[in-house]
Design an enzyme around this catalytic site. Structure first.
Site, PDB file in Angstrom:
ATOM      1  N   HIS A 105      -5.979  -7.682  16.332  1.00  0.00           N
ATOM      2  CA  HIS A 105      -6.342  -8.072  14.976  1.00  0.00           C
ATOM      3  C   HIS A 105      -7.071  -6.894  14.365  1.00  0.00           C
ATOM      4  O   HIS A 105      -8.080  -6.446  14.889  1.00  0.00           O
ATOM      5  CB  HIS A 105      -7.248  -9.311  14.999  1.00  0.00           C
ATOM      6  N   CYS A 106      -6.522  -6.346  13.296  1.00  0.00           N
ATOM      7  CA  CYS A 106      -7.088  -5.139  12.713  1.00  0.00           C
ATOM      8  C   CYS A 106      -7.861  -5.469  11.444  1.00  0.00           C
ATOM      9  O   CYS A 106      -7.246  -5.818  10.432  1.00  0.00           O
ATOM     10  CB  CYS A 106      -5.974  -4.141  12.390  1.00  0.00           C
ATOM     11  N   PRO A 107      -9.178  -5.380  11.447  1.00  0.00           N
ATOM     12  CA  PRO A 107      -9.923  -5.685  10.222  1.00  0.00           C
ATOM     13  C   PRO A 107      -9.713  -4.635   9.135  1.00  0.00           C
ATOM     14  O   PRO A 107      -9.808  -4.956   7.957  1.00  0.00           O
ATOM     15  CB  PRO A 107     -11.382  -5.707  10.689  1.00  0.00           C
ATOM     16  N   GLY A 113      -6.788  -5.841   7.521  1.00  0.00           N
ATOM     17  CA  GLY A 113      -6.955  -7.202   7.042  1.00  0.00           C
ATOM     18  C   GLY A 113      -5.881  -8.150   7.525  1.00  0.00           C
ATOM     19  O   GLY A 113      -5.454  -9.035   6.795  1.00  0.00           O
ATOM     20  N   ASN A 114      -5.392  -7.948   8.737  1.00  0.00           N
ATOM     21  CA  ASN A 114      -4.345  -8.834   9.256  1.00  0.00           C
ATOM     22  C   ASN A 114      -4.230  -8.612  10.757  1.00  0.00           C
ATOM     23  O   ASN A 114      -4.713  -7.615  11.291  1.00  0.00           O
ATOM     24  CB  ASN A 114      -3.016  -8.503   8.572  1.00  0.00           C
TER      25      ASN A 114
END
Lengths: 399, 165
Positions: A160-162, A165-166
């Site tokens: 999950h890559c902040p 944003g997804n």
């Protein structure tokens, strides 16, 4: 017409644009990423490109513009694409599976029993344990994982890559990698040309300080680009290695295919060749979003394929759109034609369509049994009537 | 309904506690209804055919003939239906030169190409939809069954609804 799955989505991702855009709930860091890219690019175009177009060539800002657009395309594709969310199982499916994996009654002498919510599957000579996801009510496919931030299962879950944003999963991994690769190139390009600009101006004015006064943003842009390169390029390089091994970040962290940890383990998804693996990951077939898989549902009747002539399989299988089936192996085609024959027999025989004519007795028993069991005026099953022994993290549609 | 279910809960089956069935005992004895079906709102039963992972991540459904369909359709027909659907889905996931060219070209256009055309996979799923509709028309509905498009079930299961007579 059944409702598209995204209308019944119960996870924590945001869904917009009629099911076409899927993003994480917390987008703050994404805005930071976007802001950094846009502001640095704006400063670069405003200050450096003005001078460079004259002193070097107008191709410099043109190339920068093309790269800027490409980076943003890849970023928005990564951010707004469904990463490969597996839609949650329907209540009936959940009941069916949970009935199968019902925990055994407690043995009086406390004998050990394996966890029933695991199922073994052999893929390419290696045993994978499929887990039943109680939140999503489905058997998690191999390589899928449940993202706690988004509260859904994602196929070929990477991480999950902040910043983006997804989640990064099967469907948007290629966009994520393209974003990293193009951003690395763009950062290098910006850094090189903003420093070049300062150098050219300094040479023209014989004074570095005057050059900086003329183009103050250049040094800022160069610094931001320089510090970004280390992280972005490093991450891009890491993902190149992962792709060549056909391993996702999640699998790498867990050491699923780690030969050092477990010398017997093999990766059945590895095609043996790093190039072939990269090609498949980046340019292989891409699955449409399972949350919004039939945006064509309204023009199902105006299909663009050939209409069925006669026989069920014949019309579709032989007249394909892309012609890929023409390259299929011969035995596949033979299988299909024999299947067609069976189907047309099935459809043709028995005009009354009671295929089970000789077994009519048993079907009658079944339907009679059903009539006994089902009270007239069947009550609709609602969430409130379920009394599962498992905790259900499921919000009723009515809420 | 909940009280009824609790009272008749002869086994620990979750399925009974959530259904409005009057008796679980008859569920167990009747081979056509025992096991894997669930009662829907209108008295229909559903048979689920799970995914078959024995060939890796290839998208295919199990061709094991469910006992609940005995007497409704012959086993060969069922196997043929599932095999045909599997063929299309497996081909959808296979990387062919055409697919690679399409992806490379899309990449070069900044993925704006996907706004204009259907991907190979989408075309395959449309094919499956048409095939399922045709099967329903010719094979399943005449036998009081209905095959649900796997796209509507997130490609998790093939759902066959046994319609109540």
């Amino acid at each position: 017409m059944p409702e598209p799955p995204w209308r019944e989505y119960r996870g924590r991702s945001r869904i917009a644009c009629g099911g076409r855009c899927v993003m994480a709930r917390n987008m703050a860091i994404f805005y930071l990423t976007l802001g950094l890219i846009i502001i640095c690019s704006a400063l670069f175009f405003a200050f450096d490109c003005r001078f460079l177009a004259a002193s070097l060539s107008p191709a410099v800002p043109a190339a920068a513009a093309v790269q800027f657009v490409f980076v943003l395309c890849c970023l928005f594709r990564t951010t707004c694409s469904d990463p490969g969310i597996v839609p949650r199982g329907t209540p009936e499916e959940a009941a069916w599976i949970e009935e199968e994996i019902e925990p055994p009654k407690a043995e009086p002498h406390g004998a050990y029993r394996p966890q029933p919510r695991l199922k073994d599957v052999v893929i390419g000579g290696r045993v994978f344990k499929l887990k039943y996801c109680y939140t999503c009510k489905l058997w998690r496919p191999p390589r899928a994982s449940h993202c706690s931030s988004c509260d859904n299962c994602v196929d070929r879950f990477d991480h999950h890559c902040p910043w983006v944003g997804n989640c990064v999963g099967r469907r948007n991994y290629r966009y994520f990698f393209m974003f990293l690769a193009s951003l690395s190139v763009y950062c290098v390009y910006i850094m090189v040309f903003s420093i070049a600009n300062i150098a050219i101006l300094a040479k023209a004015k014989d004074n570095l300080f005057d050059a900086l006064k003329e183009s103050p943003a250049s040094i800022l842009v160069a610094l931001v680009a320089f510090f970004s390169i280390w992280s972005v390029m490093g991450l891009a390089g890491f993902h190149v290695l992962l792709m060549c091994r056909e391993v996702s970040t999640n699998e790498d962290i867990k050491g699923v295919f780690n030969k050092k940890r477990n010398p017997d383990c093999i990766n059945p998804f590895d095609r043996g060749d790093g190039c072939a693996n990269c090609c498949y990951v980046l340019f292989g077939p891409t699955q449409p979003s399972l949350l919004n898989v039939r945006p064509w549902r309204d023009d199902e009747n105006n299909s663009d394929g050939e209409p069925y002539a006669d026989g069920v399989g014949a019309g579709v299988i032989s007249n394909t759109d892309g012609g890929e089936f023409d390259d299929q192996e011969d035995n596949g085609a033979r299988e299909l034609s024999s299947a067609e024959g069976l189907l047309s027999n099935g459809a043709g025989a028995g005009g009354g369509r009671r295929r089970g004519e000789p077994q009519y007795g048993s079907t009658e028993t079944a339907s009679v049994a059903q009539a006994e069991e089902l009270p007239i005026g069947q009550v609709r099953i609602t969430k409130s009537e379920r009394s599962d022994s498992r905790p259900v993290n499921w919000e009723s549609p009515e809420l | 309904a909940a009280k009824l279910a609790a009272g008749n809960n002869s086994s620990n089956r979750i399925i009974n506690s959530s259904s409005n069935m009057s008796s679980s005992a008859s569920l167990d004895k009747n081979p056509f209804t025992a096991g894997t079906t669930t009662v829907g709102a209108t008295g229909t039963r559903k048979v689920f055919i799970p995914r078959d992972f024995t060939n890796g991540l290839e998208l295919r459904f199990s061709t094991a003939f469910p006992v609940q369909l005995q007497g409704r359709i012959p086993e060969e027909t069922f196997v043929a239906v599932v095999t045909n659907i599997n063929e299309i889905l497996t081909a959808a996931e296979r990387g062919s030169p055409a697919v690679y060219m399409e992806s490379i070209f899309a990449c070069l256009t900044g993925y704006l190409l996907y706004l204009c055309i259907d991907t190979h996979y989408e075309k395959s799923l449309k094919q499956v939809s048409r095939l399922v509709a045709e099967y329903n028309r010719t094979t399943f509905e005449p036998n009081r069954l209905m095959l649900v498009d796997p796209s509507d079930r997130g490609l998790r299961v093939l759902e066959i609804v046994v319609l109540n007579d």
